[in-house]
Every structure is written in C-alpha cells, then in structure tokens.
Design a protein around this motif. Sequence first.
Motif, PDB file in Angstrom:
ATOM      1  N   GLU A   1     -17.921 -15.720 -41.470  1.00 40.41           N
ATOM      2  CA  GLU A   1     -18.876 -15.719 -40.369  1.00 40.41           C
ATOM      3  C   GLU A   1     -18.282 -15.163 -39.072  1.00 40.41           C
ATOM      4  O   GLU A   1     -18.978 -14.516 -38.305  1.00 40.41           O
ATOM      5  CB  GLU A   1     -19.401 -17.147 -40.143  1.00 40.41           C
TER       6      GLU A   1
ATOM      7  N   THR B   1     -20.022 -19.264 -33.466  1.00 40.68           N
ATOM      8  CA  THR B   1     -20.626 -17.961 -33.726  1.00 40.68           C
ATOM      9  C   THR B   1     -20.950 -17.258 -32.412  1.00 40.68           C
ATOM     10  O   THR B   1     -20.713 -16.056 -32.260  1.00 40.68           O
ATOM     11  CB  THR B   1     -21.911 -18.143 -34.554  1.00 40.68           C
TER      12      THR B   1
ATOM     13  N   CYS C   1     -26.777 -13.518 -37.780  1.00 35.70           N
ATOM     14  CA  CYS C   1     -25.449 -13.930 -38.233  1.00 35.70           C
ATOM     15  C   CYS C   1     -25.540 -15.024 -39.297  1.00 35.70           C
ATOM     16  O   CYS C   1     -24.841 -14.979 -40.309  1.00 35.70           O
ATOM     17  CB  CYS C   1     -24.688 -14.491 -37.046  1.00 35.70           C
TER      18      CYS C   1
ATOM     19  N   ALA D   1     -19.934 -12.108 -37.056  1.00 32.94           N
ATOM     20  CA  ALA D   1     -20.354 -12.284 -35.661  1.00 32.94           C
ATOM     21  C   ALA D   1     -19.701 -11.241 -34.770  1.00 32.94           C
ATOM     22  O   ALA D   1     -20.347 -10.643 -33.906  1.00 32.94           O
ATOM     23  CB  ALA D   1     -20.018 -13.691 -35.177  1.00 32.94           C
TER      24      ALA D   1
ATOM     25  N   ILE E   1     -19.636 -13.555 -31.119  1.00 29.07           N
ATOM     26  CA  ILE E   1     -20.555 -12.484 -30.724  1.00 29.07           C
ATOM     27  C   ILE E   1     -20.215 -11.989 -29.319  1.00 29.07           C
ATOM     28  O   ILE E   1     -20.165 -10.793 -29.049  1.00 29.07           O
ATOM     29  CB  ILE E   1     -22.020 -12.970 -30.786  1.00 29.07           C
TER      30      ILE E   1
END
Lengths: 507, 507
Positions: B48, B312, B33, B52, B316
């Motif tokens: 981002e 992040t 990432c 992610a 995810i």
Amino acid sequence: MALLLPPLHLSTSYLSTSTIVALCVFFTLLGTCVIIGHLLEENRWANESIIALLLGLCAGTVVLFVTNFKSAKILIFSEDLFFLYLLPPIIFNAGFQVKKKQFFKNFTIILLFGVIGTVISFCLISVGALILIQWIGIANLGLKDYLAIGAILSATDSVCTLQVLNQDETPLLYSIVFGEGVVNDATSIVLFNSVQSLDFSSSNSVTALKLLGTFLYLFCTSTALGIAVGLLSAYIMKNLYLGRHSTDRELALMMLLAYLSYMIAELLSLSGILTIFFCGIVMSHYTWHNVTLSSRTTTKHAFATLSFIAETFIFICVGMDALDIDKWKNSKGSAGISVAVSSTLFALVLIGRAAFVFPIAYIKNRINTRENTRLEFRSQFAEAKSTSSTQDSALMITSSIIVVLFSTVVFGSITKPLIEAVQPRHPKPTSFDSTDNVEDLRFLLLENNGPINQSNNMQIQRQSRIRMLISHPSKTVHYFWRKFDDKFMRPVFGGRGFVPFVPGEAA
Amino acid sequence: MALLLPPLHLSTSYLSTSTIVALCVFFTLLGTCVIIGHLLEENRWANESIIALLLGLCAGTVVLFVTNFKSAKILIFSEDLFFLYLLPPIIFNAGFQVKKKQFFKNFTIILLFGVIGTVISFCLISVGALILIQWIGIANLGLKDYLAIGAILSATDSVCTLQVLNQDETPLLYSIVFGEGVVNDATSIVLFNSVQSLDFSSSNSVTALKLLGTFLYLFCTSTALGIAVGLLSAYIMKNLYLGRHSTDRELALMMLLAYLSYMIAELLSLSGILTIFFCGIVMSHYTWHNVTLSSRTTTKHAFATLSFIAETFIFICVGMDALDIDKWKNSKGSAGISVAVSSTLFALVLIGRAAFVFPIAYIKNRINTRENTRLEFRSQFAEAKSTSSTQDSALMITSSIIVVLFSTVVFGSITKPLIEAVQPRHPKPTSFDSTDNVEDLRFLLLENNGPINQSNNMQIQRQSRIRMLISHPSKTVHYFWRKFDDKFMRPVFGGRGFVPFVPGEAA
C-alpha cells in the motif's frame, strides 16, 4: 504500525504552544462532558448539550480571568472547522442510524413542515423584525438584513431535542422532528441565498417561481448525488468483497466515500447536508449488509461516537464563544436595548414556529410538535456575516447569543419532562425493530406463498392489495418499492432486503 | 442526530474552493489506493505504501500540468497536520495492537538497537557527510548542519517494512523492528535537540553525560505519563462502567484520553510518540477488557482503520510533494551534484545502519534485520528547518527526497520476496495467540495447583522457578510481573489478566 522521526519534536517551534494548550483544554472538557453526562444520565433535567454548554461557559470564564478580560476564545471556531470536520460526521450518522421506514412513511408531513413551515416562519420573522426592531429604535438595517434574519432564524436545530427524544419510545415524533430538520435546513439555505441575490425590482410571482425552481433543483440533485455515491459504495463492497483481505479497507472506504459525497456536493454548490444524509441512508440499506460482521459493529458504533464527539465539541465552543468580549464590546447599545431586541427576536421565533406547527399539525391531526423549537446555535456566526457590519449588527449578534443560550438551556431542560407529561411512555420494545418485523412477516407471507392454495391465495392477495391501496396509500408505495428493491436493486447492490431481522446478526 | 442550519452553505464565501478541491482530490486518491491495494493484495512486489506513493506522484504530475508548471501542491502538508492529526493515531494504534509479550521479551535487544545503534549511525553519517559532501564541493554548511543531518538520517521509518512484515508469521523480527523504531525515534529527538543547543566549547565528556541524562529523563517521564493516562482510563471504565448507558461514551473517552496523553506530552516538551505508544499498550492491557463487547470490536477495528488512512495519506502527500517545483528550482546545483549528494547520503545511511545492525545482531546471534532500513520520509521537512537556508540547503532537501523515494519504492518492493527467501514462512497460527496460550496454561498450572499433592507440587514449583531464573531471566521477570499484576493492578484497574484467551470473546 509506523514509526516516523519527528526531528523537531521536542522544540515548540513547529507547533505553537497556544494550539497545544487549546487542544489540551478542549479534550479535557470533552472528556469531562462525557463523564458528567454519564453520571447525570438518569437526571431528567440535564442532557449532554446543556452540560457541554455550561462547561464551555465555565471554561470561558476561567480563560477570561486568566487572559485579563482580553478574550475568552482559545480556539478560533472557524467555519472551515465546522463545515469540513464537525458537520459531516453528525449528518452522516443521522442518515446512517435513522429508522428508514418511519422516515419515509412520514415523508409527506416532513415535507409540509420543512418547506411550507419554513417559508411561513421566514415571512413572519422578517416582517415582525422589520416592524418591531425599527420601533425599538434601530434604523441602520436594510430590508435585505431583515430578510436575512428571517431566513436564519426560521431554521431550527434539532440536536438538543433529538438528544432528549428516544427513537424507540416516540418513533413518530422523532422521525418528524428529525426529517423536518433536514428539509428545513435545505429550505433555509435556498431562502438565504435567494435573499442575498434577490432583485427587488422584478415582480414577486416570478421571484417566487424562481425560488421554487432553485429549491427543487437543489433538493433533487443533492439527493441523487448522495444516493449515487451510496450505491457506488454498495457495488464496490458487493463485487470486490474487500473484507476478504482486511476489514480495515471496508471501513476506510465507507468513511472516505461518505466524506467524498459531502465534498463533491460542496464543490458543485449543492446542499452537502442533504447529500451526505441520503448517502448515509443508502449505505445503511445496502453497503452495511455487504461488509463483514465486525465491520458492521464497528461502523455502527464508530460513526455514532464521531458524531457524538462532534456535537459535544460544538456545544462547548458555543458556550465559550458566548463570553467573547470583543463581540459584546462592539455592541455599544445599552443593556436595555439588547434585552429588548433579544426578547423581540425570541418571541418572533416562537410565533413563527407556532404559526406553522399548530395549523399543519391540526391539519394532519396527529401530534403536537411544538416542543421541537430549538434555535439554531450557529445563528450567531451566520448573523455576523449576513447583517451589515454596523454597530447595530454587533447588537444583533449578541442578541442572537442570548436567544441561543436561553433556548438551549431552558427548553432543553423542560423538553424531557414535558414529553413525559404529554405522552405516556411506550414500553420499550425488546427487539431491534419488533414492530417492523410483524409487518415484514406479513409481507413475506403475502409474497412467498407456497405451491399449495396458490390460486386461492392469489385471489386473496389481489383483494388485499386493492384494499390496501385505498386504505393505506403510503404502505402500497412501500410495497412496490420492496418489489423493485428485490428485483432490480438487491441483485446489483446487495443488502439485507426486507427479510425479518435475525437477533444476534450484528451486535 | 443533528441538523444545524448552515446559512452560508451554498455560497463559497466561507469555504475556499481550493480547500474543497484539494479535499476532493485527496479523498478520491485515498479511495483509489484502498481499492488498488485490495486488488494487488496477492502481489508480492507491491504494497500500500508504494501504491500511495506512486498515486501521489501521478496526481502531482497531473496537477503540475493543470497549473502550468507552477506547483504540484494542492494541499499544504503542514507540520500541524502531521503532528496533530496524522501521527498520533498511527503511533497509538501501534501500541494498541502490538503483541505485548513479544515486545517486552525483546526489550533488551530493542534498547540496544535503538539507543546504541542510533548513536553509532549518527556519528558515522555526520562524519561521512562532513568529509564527502565537502569533497563534492559544497562548503556552505556548518558543523551543526552536518550533525543535524546525521541526527535526522539516523532515524528510521518502519512504516513500509511493517506493512510487509506479518506479526503472526515473523513475531520476533516484527517486534524488534517495531520496538527499535520507537526507541530510535526518541533517541533521534534527543540527539537533534541536543545538537541544536549544543555548546561546542565545553568538554566532550560533560556533553555526553548531559545527553545521556536528557535521554533518560525524556524516556522515563514520557513513558510514565503514557502509563498514567492509560491507567486513568482503565480506572474510569472499571468504576463508572460507562457502557451501562451508552457504548459511545466508552469509545469517545478512550479516543479522547489517548489523544490527550499525546497533547499533554507535547505541552510538557516530552516525547508525545513514546507517551501515546505506552498509553496504547496500557489501554489494550487494562481498559480494553473493561468495556463492552461491541466497544472492543469497534476500538480494535476503528483504531486500525484510522491509522491505516493516516499512513496512506502521508505517503500520498510525500508522492505529491516530490514534484514541488519550487523546491527543485531553489536548488540551483547541476543534476550531477544533486545525484552525487543523494547517492552519498544514501550510501552513508546504509553504512550507518549496517555498522550497528550487523555487529549487534551478531552479538545477540539471533536474526538478521538488515532489511529494516527504511528512510524517514519526513526528513525533507525536517531538513528544511535544520539546515541553514542557503541554496545548498535546497540541494539537501531535493537530495533527501530522491533518497526517500528510491528507498521506499525499491526496498519496499524487494523486502517481501527477500524475507520469504531468507526465512521460510511459518504456518499461520489458527488461534489469536495460540503460542501464548500454551505458556499461559503452563503458568496457570503452576499457580493454581489444587489441594491434592500441594506440598509435592510446591517443591516442584520452587525448583522450576530457580531453574527458570537461571535459564530464562526474562521469563522470570515476566512471572513476577504477572504476580504483581494479579495482586495489585487488576483489582484496581481491571483487565483480563493472564487467563487463556477464550475464542469468540471478541470478534
């Protein structure tokens, strides 16, 4: 940068109150430790480990009274917590901050102490425990248990000593104690695992060869993995230059890759400690020089701080764990037997250490490292697993705790004054690594000779190299490593190389 | 700095293989990432969070295939993990890095958006859901469930938007969106908890008053606690000067105290988010200026990095969680109903936002913040708790996930181009806070008038102050706050105060 709704935030349904209380207590204790450590910085008898241990004991006592003598534990100090979150930052930081030159210069003596010493210590403690503890009157333990005790107690913990030693004041002692700890650790792992799966029916020589093979395999693969991950990080930093957009990405990637190296090693059943240690060394040699200036400052201090917090946390946990009532209740033996076993083990550990430290030190004729004997404070957990679950094993656990507490507090207190007495303090070097610089400059002069006098210079250079190879073999290895590094490694992976340190380059 | 023996290190008995595998996968994903985020930095459609989220989805798909469609989860994303380890660093960093002046200048509009807006949104969504979802054909939910849905979905998440917005380019928009998120969060908590313990038999006016009282109590105590802990840290740093011996202690203490403030707030059933946010503000105003230079650089970057990693990680997890088969299996409703419920909720959320953002924005006649609508990605967990555990509740969870994914990916992509289209980019300020400096200098000139022309100057000063009080009331508040800060706070707690920023003071 983020605002997320925690809709169940107020109610305590999603976070158990006990977890919150435990975290509150621990963070308060950690903070107190930091402040007391600062106030007692000048005190020669105290150090942060002892303070943390004593604070843990005090807190444990309070909790014991509050819970009506049920338990002194408010947080279960699980193996997951230790191996996943506390150990990796400590070891990584050790590799990241170690003085590489001193470390590799003393690599031979480190290996001697680490491998041969641990084996000697292991044999002595196992045999001694077998004889003496049976003599005291405990017969429930098998041969494997004694070997396990030997493997566990032959490992040393250098945390406490290294907190007292100063890398700048006693560089040789520091790097030996430190390096021995890493190698010793790997050896103990191999010994312990071998003991667990040992087949006593086969001949001894085959077993010994197998052990040696396992150790070499473990050592090489773990080291290679750590170096590989470190080089990967250096390559990414050099070629992508993440700092162009955001220094946070550099930092994040360094942390993530370091942690990943440990996890991959664990996944492949290697020694995660060795891996992350060498990953730290490579990162400080290459990666660190490829990132932005502020990232350098940040990594240096942030890694040290994380390691410091983890260490203090461990000592507080050990202090509180010592008062765990259940453990003491399970060991039904009388106080006399407990003390007898404790002192036996303690004496054996000291003898085991002395038996290899003094001879090897005498052979190397260099320095006395007897004071480096620190007992592994994890031994109580380990022992809880290794010995069979009889009442006697509970006795062994409580005895281990006594040994650990005693050695940490007493030896921890006397180490600093003793080192001061044995070895006069060197004046503190003013520069970052001023002694290295002199040598760096000499090498630079030898290499970067200008066009004038070239042929003449070459002659001198060749002579000096041959002379050096005879007089200082390790320095020659270092010289060729530098050549190799400059020619093949640095163009690919970056790094500062061996140019003299420029003051103010990084805070 | 430490070498501890992990005697059971090689065997997998103490660490489950699944944990190690999960951690390996997550750290690899996080690293990927970071690198993809760097490569796509210039891309206006990607950020981002989206990367992610998509990576999480991909990984979830792979895991799904590997585990033979049993589960896409390899790590249980528990509430403990989120509230204890991921949320605190994010919110603390937000407070630590926010531009205080912009934030407090817009405090009125932030409160308006945060409190009144959330209540309007809550009412609209609850009533809308009650009518529309019953109309679709789901009748198992009670009145409380609908109110809970309203409370949850009236909270916004600004993570994604703030990643796109730039504090330097659009300071006003940034501080409003950001501040609204903090207040909105507290309001939602109060609403949700009130709904849970609501007694519908009592009269409405009493309930409303109670709600208001609870909110005020929560807001004030949480803020006070955060400020108190922040000031404590500033006081310790100023008077003990920990950096004298070791910068690590400074860093450690700042981290520990920040975390402690969050934990204490949780312990006292306050809003930990508000507390740690204000703790961050106070720390950046006082504590940060009392520590050594390298600690300043380190804290600034380390906190930002930790927050970045936590964010992040969350995205995810959400991406992987979306593929959790069990959840979808439990919602037995047809795909048609699921889509219908999802779009209904989605439309309601948009209407709820628009219903208060546009009117309030019109009243304030300042700026359009319609694009700030980000759905709270935690809603699926929340909803899992709040709605009764029927099949319909499973349907609500899956619908929420659709809403979350859709809004993050689609809105996340269009936000950056849309802001660019609506508002022409300001040229990037060269200095750290150059606009502040001009004002700082003006205030300094007003205060530190020399002996020459003093009486004359005084006259001008008095006039200008009265004029200012009429024209810019918030600036006058700011002026008196500065006076108070200089006279009473700074002598005790240190800090830079309001002197102009010196370039190169801290990297």
